[in-house]
Motif scaffolding. Structure first.
Motif, PDB file in Angstrom:
ATOM      1  N   PRO A  63      61.779  66.198 -44.846  1.00 37.38           N
ATOM      2  CA  PRO A  63      61.652  66.236 -43.459  1.00 37.38           C
ATOM      3  C   PRO A  63      61.617  67.383 -42.531  1.00 37.38           C
ATOM      4  O   PRO A  63      60.906  67.765 -41.688  1.00 37.38           O
ATOM      5  CB  PRO A  63      62.874  65.344 -42.951  1.00 37.38           C
ATOM      6  CG  PRO A  63      63.204  64.609 -44.192  1.00 37.38           C
ATOM      7  CD  PRO A  63      62.927  65.578 -45.273  1.00 37.38           C
ATOM      8  N   GLU A  64      62.274  68.514 -43.142  1.00 30.95           N
ATOM      9  CA  GLU A  64      62.462  69.662 -42.448  1.00 30.95           C
ATOM     10  C   GLU A  64      61.187  70.808 -42.805  1.00 30.95           C
ATOM     11  O   GLU A  64      61.302  71.634 -41.926  1.00 30.95           O
ATOM     12  CB  GLU A  64      63.778  70.429 -42.732  1.00 30.95           C
ATOM     13  CG  GLU A  64      65.076  69.650 -42.687  1.00 30.95           C
ATOM     14  CD  GLU A  64      65.648  68.696 -43.559  1.00 30.95           C
ATOM     15  OE1 GLU A  64      66.805  68.266 -43.599  1.00 30.95           O
ATOM     16  OE2 GLU A  64      64.745  68.567 -44.604  1.00 30.95           O
ATOM     17  N   PHE A  65      60.699  70.418 -43.486  1.00 31.20           N
ATOM     18  CA  PHE A  65      59.409  71.378 -43.978  1.00 31.20           C
ATOM     19  C   PHE A  65      58.731  71.622 -42.889  1.00 31.20           C
ATOM     20  O   PHE A  65      58.293  72.997 -42.916  1.00 31.20           O
ATOM     21  CB  PHE A  65      58.551  70.752 -45.077  1.00 31.20           C
ATOM     22  CG  PHE A  65      57.654  71.607 -45.472  1.00 31.20           C
ATOM     23  CD1 PHE A  65      58.001  72.608 -46.460  1.00 31.20           C
ATOM     24  CD2 PHE A  65      56.283  71.863 -45.184  1.00 31.20           C
ATOM     25  CE1 PHE A  65      56.924  73.754 -46.996  1.00 31.20           C
ATOM     26  CE2 PHE A  65      55.317  72.336 -45.753  1.00 31.20           C
ATOM     27  CZ  PHE A  65      55.708  73.484 -46.548  1.00 31.20           C
ATOM     28  N   SER A  93      63.793  84.530 -40.864  1.00 29.02           N
ATOM     29  CA  SER A  93      63.025  83.434 -41.597  1.00 29.02           C
ATOM     30  C   SER A  93      64.038  82.970 -42.919  1.00 29.02           C
ATOM     31  O   SER A  93      63.932  81.712 -43.156  1.00 29.02           O
ATOM     32  CB  SER A  93      61.606  83.857 -42.007  1.00 29.02           C
ATOM     33  OG  SER A  93      60.807  84.090 -40.965  1.00 29.02           O
ATOM     34  N   GLN A  94      64.426  84.068 -43.428  1.00 30.70           N
ATOM     35  CA  GLN A  94      65.336  83.575 -44.742  1.00 30.70           C
ATOM     36  C   GLN A  94      66.482  82.754 -44.232  1.00 30.70           C
ATOM     37  O   GLN A  94      66.924  81.967 -45.093  1.00 30.70           O
ATOM     38  CB  GLN A  94      65.714  85.055 -45.382  1.00 30.70           C
ATOM     39  CG  GLN A  94      66.720  84.889 -46.375  1.00 30.70           C
ATOM     40  CD  GLN A  94      65.728  84.239 -47.812  1.00 30.70           C
ATOM     41  OE1 GLN A  94      64.362  84.351 -47.848  1.00 30.70           O
ATOM     42  NE2 GLN A  94      66.460  83.379 -48.606  1.00 30.70           N
ATOM     43  N   GLU A  95      67.077  83.116 -43.197  1.00 33.51           N
ATOM     44  CA  GLU A  95      68.202  82.384 -42.914  1.00 33.51           C
ATOM     45  C   GLU A  95      67.968  80.987 -42.645  1.00 33.51           C
ATOM     46  O   GLU A  95      68.522  79.992 -42.811  1.00 33.51           O
ATOM     47  CB  GLU A  95      68.817  82.964 -41.487  1.00 33.51           C
ATOM     48  CG  GLU A  95      69.428  84.441 -41.868  1.00 33.51           C
ATOM     49  CD  GLU A  95      70.121  85.179 -40.676  1.00 33.51           C
ATOM     50  OE1 GLU A  95      70.192  84.238 -39.472  1.00 33.51           O
ATOM     51  OE2 GLU A  95      70.353  86.217 -40.566  1.00 33.51           O
ATOM     52  N   VAL A 100      68.166  75.177 -44.325  1.00 32.41           N
ATOM     53  CA  VAL A 100      67.764  74.000 -44.769  1.00 32.41           C
ATOM     54  C   VAL A 100      67.994  73.773 -46.157  1.00 32.41           C
ATOM     55  O   VAL A 100      68.372  72.815 -46.692  1.00 32.41           O
ATOM     56  CB  VAL A 100      66.088  74.051 -44.840  1.00 32.41           C
ATOM     57  CG1 VAL A 100      65.402  72.966 -45.268  1.00 32.41           C
ATOM     58  CG2 VAL A 100      65.582  74.114 -43.176  1.00 32.41           C
ATOM     59  N   ALA A 101      67.990  74.976 -47.027  1.00 29.76           N
ATOM     60  CA  ALA A 101      68.413  74.754 -48.560  1.00 29.76           C
ATOM     61  C   ALA A 101      69.965  74.207 -48.702  1.00 29.76           C
ATOM     62  O   ALA A 101      70.110  73.365 -49.407  1.00 29.76           O
ATOM     63  CB  ALA A 101      68.111  76.078 -49.388  1.00 29.76           C
ATOM     64  N   ARG A 102      70.711  74.523 -47.946  1.00 25.56           N
ATOM     65  CA  ARG A 102      72.137  74.135 -47.964  1.00 25.56           C
ATOM     66  C   ARG A 102      72.182  72.764 -47.627  1.00 25.56           C
ATOM     67  O   ARG A 102      73.239  72.143 -48.464  1.00 25.56           O
ATOM     68  CB  ARG A 102      72.938  74.938 -46.839  1.00 25.56           C
ATOM     69  CG  ARG A 102      73.518  76.333 -47.301  1.00 25.56           C
ATOM     70  CD  ARG A 102      74.592  76.703 -46.464  1.00 25.56           C
ATOM     71  NE  ARG A 102      74.001  77.272 -45.010  1.00 25.56           N
ATOM     72  CZ  ARG A 102      73.321  78.367 -44.811  1.00 25.56           C
ATOM     73  NH1 ARG A 102      73.269  79.399 -45.649  1.00 25.56           N
ATOM     74  NH2 ARG A 102      73.071  78.567 -43.378  1.00 25.56           N
TER      75      ARG A 102
END
Length: 110
Positions: A63-65, A93-95, A100-102
């Motif tokens: 959903p976050e994409f 951007s990396q943050e 999201v990855a977390r």
């Protein structure tokens, strides 16, 4: 973007939902159908000019994409406009991506 800078400046092919906006639908009449067909037919085989070492297109089914893409795009635009440095835009951007990855990381042992 369309409301602020004009609908003709919205890039074609970025989102299906863009073509649902009446103002954009009107301005994009000449290229909407071929663009939407191209979006529908996009695949690894039809989208790459040269071989790549990975499979798939630039899309992650979470959903976050879309929001992540928007946030990263805003950072790149800010760097291009000179309101932030390239390094700062990349770091932010990396943050965003790590945040999201977390949410999808598994706990050790799972």
């Amino acid at each position: 973007m369309g409301e602020r800078f004009g609908w003709e400046r919205v890039p074609p092919g970025s989102r299906y939902s863009t073509y649902e906006i009446p103002e954009y639908r009107k301005i994009s009449q000449a290229y909407a159908q071929p663009t939407l067909r191209a979006m529908d037919g996009a695949s690894q085989k039809t989208s790459m000019t040269h071989p790549v070492p990975y499979e798939g297109l630039q899309f992650v089914s979470i959903p976050e994409f879309q929001d992540l893409g928007t946030r990263v795009g805003q950072q790149m635009s800010a760097a291009i406009a000179g309101s932030t440095s390239v390094d700062e835009a990349l770091q932010q951007s990396q943050e965003y991506a790590q945040q999201v990855a977390r949410t999808y990381q598994r706990e050790e042992g799972q």
